[in-house]
Design an enzyme around this catalytic site. Structure first.
Site: not given
Length: 532
Positions: A72-74, A77, A110
């Site tokens: 997950p890149c939240q 980001s 990513n």
């Protein structure tokens, strides 16, 4: 070539790898909706929290050729809150799974900001310590078959390789940038409407009150901005027209969910299990599907990367010899003043032998020169002729060519380290070994190694020089003593176990006859009438 996918989502990367010729084995995904879509699409998928690293590796049941995944890149980001939480540690867990399973290849994906995080630095150090060569690059999806500006950090690792071993091939896979017009089909109603409008609305950052919003009206002759979960939504009342907009906001087309999915590279027939009606019992709401599409890896981009890996894995592609390789050979020759200048024919022969040696090594560039030579000596040329069947001169030319190429690739000026490599080398440095020849010291007269005490010499009562000095015409008595000590035929030495002496007249006796209690086993009872 088989692969497994971690943090699979709806399987965008997996679809691309399958299109490149790889075989899907297993996917891991924790989310309910993405896991349901994976199973619905016919994939074997396990719903598991990958923070449980040990059970995740055990669930694989076998080691694939490739493990791919995009944690997950939240937390990294720009579109997210950019606050590091426990979710960012999944990058570390991904690295731990790779090092426990030890596939030959892995692919990490990513956002570019993730490469600056401590979590990625940990993962990178772990991969290097376990012997992986890393190719790291930020690739833009618009040059890899997707009409979308979407930059992502890719790290491709392979056991035993040097760093950046696949960078040139990944760059060569890029083509002319795509625009939205390239994927439109005039036979489809939504595409025909977009072609007629000539521009579409891509929801931008809204800005502050009273200020112009971001550029939201995009021409179909441009790539689409990065797909987000709300990219297809219509503008609100607070939207302020940007002066560089491609058209008036009232004339702009609103992207349909199907168009957004195709901009991400998904095939038209892919089923995301959308609800057919808002209150339908089956399927997933529109907001959930939009989030799954936005989080996916663009399918066509994954296909291009997978094709590069597939070709190198099977030896179908070779590292290209750039024009500076000839300059390197000439500079290498100038370092030896006694050697002659290489002619054009000699340079061409070296380049030919280098390509031939790389083909016999299946295009691999090892970080260890001895593994490189071992692979070369066990390889076959394109006619099927083994290295061992070649003449000695040809074998020597191939070895020298591959050594020269490894020196060329180890040159940091021509092949600088990646932007994510640490400034200081790791404690366990895995860089290519130096190719300098060992210095041979010439003996002057009778000067040899200095005298050193040796435990063996204690048996003759004094310390002697070892190795002993050479004295022409005579044999040193101390050397004679040591030679007698190591005489294999000297059986009087109490330190050497001696075999038992056997009388030839008693050779008929069974084994163990000399035991003290031997006769006791066979002692006859005089009272026994049977005599047994």
């Amino acid at each position: 070539m088989q692969f497994m996918e971690l943090f699979a989502g709806v399987g965008g990367m997996g679809l691309g790898l399958e299109a490149a010729g790889l075989t899907h084995l297993l996917s891991f995904e924790l989310g309910d909706a993405p896991h349901d879509v994976l199973v619905h699409s016919g994939k074997l998928a396990i719903k598991m929290d990958l923070r449980d690293v040990g059970n995740a590796v055990l669930a694989m049941r076998q080691v694939p050729d490739v493990i791919v995944g995009g944690p997950p890149c939240q937390d990294f980001s720009i579109a997210g809150q950019r606050q590091i939480t426990d979710r960012a540690k999944l990058t570390q867990h991904f690295a731990q799974i790779i090092c426990l399973a030890r596939p030959e290849w892995f692919v990490f994906e990513n956002v570019p900001r993730a490469g600056k995080s401590s979590q990625y630095k940990y993962a990178r150090a772990l991969w290097k310590r376990h012997g992986y060569g890393l190719t790291e690059a930020v690739l833009d999806a618009q040059f890899y078959g997707v009409p979308q500006r979407r930059e992502r950090l890719f790290c491709v690792g392979r056991l035993g390789e040097i760093d950046q071993f696949l960078l040139a091939e990944l760059k060569s896979a890029a083509t002319k940038g795509m625009v939205v017009r390239d994927i439109l089909d005039p036979k489809r109603d939504d595409d025909a409407a977009l072609l007629a409008a000539g521009a579409f609305f891509a929801r931008p950052w809204m800005g502050k009150a009273g200020e112009p919003s971001g550029r939201g009206v995009i021409s179909i002759d441009e790539p689409c901005p990065t797909i987000t979960r709300n990219r297809h939504e219509a503008p609100g009342d607070a939207y302020q027209r940007h002066p560089d907009g491609a058209a008036d906001i009232k004339e702009a087309h609103i992207l349909t969910p199907g168009q957004v999915a195709r901009i991400q590279g998904f095939p038209t027939a892919f089923d995301f299990k959308r609800k057919k009606q808002k209150r339908a019992a089956e399927g997933w709401p529109e907001a959930v599907v939009n989030l799954m599409v936005a989080n996916a890896v663009p399918v066509t981009m994954a296909q291009r990367i997978g094709k590069v890996i597939f070709d190198r894995h099977h030896g179908l592609s070779l590292p290209k010899l750039g024009p500076d390789f000839t300059d390197f050979l000439l500079a290498r020759k100038r370092k030896n003043p006694k050697s002659k200048t290489l002619s054009d024919r000699a340079l061409e022969n070296i380049r030919h032998n280098t390509n031939r040696a790389l083909r016999m090594c299946d295009g691999r560039i090892y970080s260890d020169i001895w593994r490189q030579i071992a692979h070369l000596e066990s390889g076959f040329d394109k006619t099927g002729k083994p290295f061992s069947a070649m003449t000695a001169s040809v074998q020597s030319d191939l070895r020298n060519a591959i050594i020269a190429y490894c020196e060329y690739r180890a040159d940091a000026k021509r092949f600088p380290p990646s932007d994510w490599a640490p400034a200081k080398p790791l404690a366990r440095d895995l860089r290519l070994r130096a190719f300098a020849k060992p210095v041979r010291r010439k003996r002057k007269g009778t000067e040899l190694a200095p005298a050193t005490p040796h435990p063996i010499t204690e048996r003759i009562g004094k310390t002697v020089t070892w190795p002993p000095p050479y004295r022409p015409g005579s044999l040193d008595p101390e050397l004679s003593a040591l030679m007698d000590m190591f005489d294999p035929y000297d059986h009087d030495d109490p330190y050497i176990p001696q075999p038992p002496a056997i009388d030839p007249d008693e050779a008929w006796r069974p084994e163990g006859y000399d035991r003290d209690d031997y006769d006791g086993y066979y002692e006859v009872d005089e009272d026994d009438e049977s005599g047994g």
